[in-house]
Design an enzyme around this catalytic site. Structure first.
Site, mmCIF file in Angstrom:
data_model
loop_
_atom_site.group_PDB
_atom_site.id
_atom_site.type_symbol
_atom_site.label_atom_id
_atom_site.label_comp_id
_atom_site.label_asym_id
_atom_site.label_seq_id
_atom_site.Cartn_x
_atom_site.Cartn_y
_atom_site.Cartn_z
ATOM 1 N N SER A 64 -14.665 -102.324 71.154
ATOM 2 C CA SER A 64 -15.784 -101.576 71.740
ATOM 3 C C SER A 64 -15.473 -100.136 72.092
ATOM 4 O O SER A 64 -16.379 -99.405 72.482
ATOM 5 C CB SER A 64 -16.297 -102.299 72.982
ATOM 6 O OG SER A 64 -17.049 -103.398 72.558
ATOM 7 N N LYS A 67 -17.668 -97.751 70.385
ATOM 8 C CA LYS A 67 -19.040 -97.438 70.831
ATOM 9 C C LYS A 67 -19.167 -95.982 71.299
ATOM 10 O O LYS A 67 -20.249 -95.400 71.245
ATOM 11 C CB LYS A 67 -19.460 -98.400 71.956
ATOM 12 C CG LYS A 67 -19.621 -99.855 71.484
ATOM 13 C CD LYS A 67 -19.811 -100.797 72.670
ATOM 14 C CE LYS A 67 -19.907 -102.254 72.221
ATOM 15 N NZ LYS A 67 -19.846 -103.199 73.362
ATOM 16 N N TYR A 191 -21.828 -102.840 62.602
ATOM 17 C CA TYR A 191 -21.279 -103.005 63.958
ATOM 18 C C TYR A 191 -19.933 -103.744 63.916
ATOM 19 O O TYR A 191 -18.961 -103.306 64.549
ATOM 20 C CB TYR A 191 -22.293 -103.760 64.842
ATOM 21 C CG TYR A 191 -21.738 -104.101 66.198
ATOM 22 C CD1 TYR A 191 -21.613 -103.139 67.197
ATOM 23 C CD2 TYR A 191 -21.298 -105.407 66.484
ATOM 24 C CE1 TYR A 191 -21.070 -103.453 68.439
ATOM 25 C CE2 TYR A 191 -20.756 -105.724 67.725
ATOM 26 C CZ TYR A 191 -20.646 -104.748 68.698
ATOM 27 O OH TYR A 191 -20.096 -105.060 69.923
ATOM 28 N N TYR A 243 -18.315 -102.656 81.365
ATOM 29 C CA TYR A 243 -19.244 -103.755 81.628
ATOM 30 C C TYR A 243 -19.371 -103.987 83.139
ATOM 31 O O TYR A 243 -19.481 -103.031 83.905
ATOM 32 C CB TYR A 243 -18.801 -105.026 80.875
ATOM 33 C CG TYR A 243 -18.482 -104.752 79.429
ATOM 34 C CD1 TYR A 243 -19.451 -104.221 78.592
ATOM 35 C CD2 TYR A 243 -17.215 -104.978 78.903
ATOM 36 C CE1 TYR A 243 -19.179 -103.956 77.263
ATOM 37 C CE2 TYR A 243 -16.927 -104.715 77.569
ATOM 38 C CZ TYR A 243 -17.913 -104.193 76.760
ATOM 39 O OH TYR A 243 -17.631 -103.925 75.457
ATOM 40 N N VAL A 261 -12.248 -105.304 73.637
ATOM 41 C CA VAL A 261 -11.613 -106.615 73.796
ATOM 42 C C VAL A 261 -10.314 -106.750 73.002
ATOM 43 O O VAL A 261 -9.613 -107.745 73.128
ATOM 44 C CB VAL A 261 -12.546 -107.813 73.464
ATOM 45 C CG1 VAL A 261 -13.586 -108.021 74.541
ATOM 46 C CG2 VAL A 261 -13.159 -107.693 72.091
HETATM 47 N N1 GLU Z 1 -16.629 -106.811 68.813
HETATM 48 C C1 GLU Z 1 -16.749 -107.251 70.181
HETATM 49 C C2 GLU Z 1 -18.037 -108.012 70.333
HETATM 50 O O1 GLU Z 1 -19.048 -107.532 69.922
HETATM 51 C C3 GLU Z 1 -16.694 -106.059 71.078
HETATM 52 C C4 GLU Z 1 -16.640 -106.393 72.553
HETATM 53 C C5 GLU Z 1 -15.686 -105.509 73.300
HETATM 54 O O2 GLU Z 1 -14.754 -104.927 72.714
HETATM 55 O O3 GLU Z 1 -15.802 -105.391 74.533
HETATM 56 O O4 GLU Z 1 -18.063 -109.089 70.831
#
Ligand code: GLU
Length: 307
Positions: A64, A67, A191, A243, A261
């Site tokens: 992520s 993003k 994505y 988050y 993650v």
């Molecule tokens: N590819 C992960 C998902 O969409 C990203 C989540 C993250 O890195 O926090 O579940």
């Protein structure tokens, strides 16, 4: 920078015995295979000088953290119109939560939760196919990474595509409100591809430098985004980058950051440096346990803070 190098090495040495704490993300099978004891720290200052320790040059799945870069690209393509399709409030919910979407009519709270990132990725598909959009994302990161390799890890992307039921639900739900416009499979494919990009702490810290420098990459002199846009991305990172652990990160570290993650965290010290830490063991909110600790120590000892 000699001082910064000893500081980075010192923090690494203090925390290295704890490498392996936390839980490696296992809901993406390919990520579960990563060695939990990996631990790297890299700081790149506005002159492009690097202070690094541990596994700072080992590529990892940025997940992520991507993003931040897709948001940058989307703001360049769509401008302020993007904010009609995605909000900028912290969600207080887990990264893959669907609960707010129904009440809020398919407009995700912010671009750094999965729902919001899917809308952002959708805008990158406007007027072109998934291959072109995916290639643009890879090239954008490559152009920012200071010469460090940036590759798509096909195994991670496939693994996520096979098991990404929650992301598929989010995308379909948003589409039912008309806030995703391109074919769902294309949006999900791009994505998953952006999440599966791999580079090192050094590469990712380089890539975040424009955010520390008013939108201009200080190494290449290229303007990546206007100054207001860069400030706003930092604001969203500060309030939403971790988050439902965003408040805790702001409290402890005091710098804009974005977690993934894969265990990476990119943090921005405005007018000073960009920092990337990597340790795959995650805490309850799916953000790197040791990574946040390392940043907490670094911010305290440098007195880098936006407050
Ligand atoms: N590819 C992960 C998902 O969409 C990203 C989540 C993250 O890195 O926090 O579940």
């Amino acid at each position: 920078m000699a001082d910064l190098q000893s500081l980075v090495a010192e923090i690494h040495a203090e925390l290295a015995p704890r490498a392996g704490e936390g839980r490696v993300a296992d809901y993406i099978p390919a990520l579960a295979r990563v060695d939990p004891k990996r631990f790297g720290i890299a700081v790149v200052d506005l002159d492009g000088r690097v202070a690094a320790a541990g596994d700072a040059r080992v590529p990892f799945s940025i997940q992520s953290v991507s993003k931040v870069f897709t948001l940058t690209m989307a703001l360049k393509r769509s401008g302020a119109e993007l904010w009609t399709r995605v909000g900028r409030e912290p969600s207080g919910s887990p990264f893959n939560s669907i609960v707010q979407l129904e009440a809020e009519k398919g407009v995700p709270r912010n671009p750094l939760i999965n729902a919001g990132a899917l809308v952002v990725t959708d805008t990158l598909l406007d007027g072109r196919g998934p291959r072109a959009a995916a290639a643009d994302i890879v090239e954008t990161l490559r152009g920012l990474a200071g010469g460090e390799p940036v590759e798509t890890d096909g195994e991670v992307a496939d693994s996520e595509a096979r098991t990404g039921f929650r992301n598929a639900s989010l995308a379909n739900f948003i589409r039912s409100f008309g806030n995703i416009r391109n074919p769902i499979d294309d949006v999900l494919g791009v994505y998953f591809g952006q999440c599966a990009l791999a580079t090192s702490c050094v590469g990712l810290a380089h890539a975040g430098l424009y955010l520390a420098n008013g939108g201009v990459d200080p190494v290449t002199g290229r303007r990546i985004l206007d100054a207001a846009g860069a400030r706003r991305i930092c604001a969203v990172m500060m309030t939403c980058g971790h988050y439902d652990a965003s408040g805790d990160f702001a409290f402890r570290v005091g710098l804009p950051g974005k977690s993934g993650v894969g265990g990476g965290i990119l943090a921005v010290a405005p007018k000073r440096a960009a920092i990337c830490v990597w340790s795959p063991g995650l805490g309850p909110a799916g953000t790197s346990l040791l990574g946040a600790l390392a940043l907490e120590k670094l911010a305290a000892r440098t007195a880098w803070s936006v407050f």
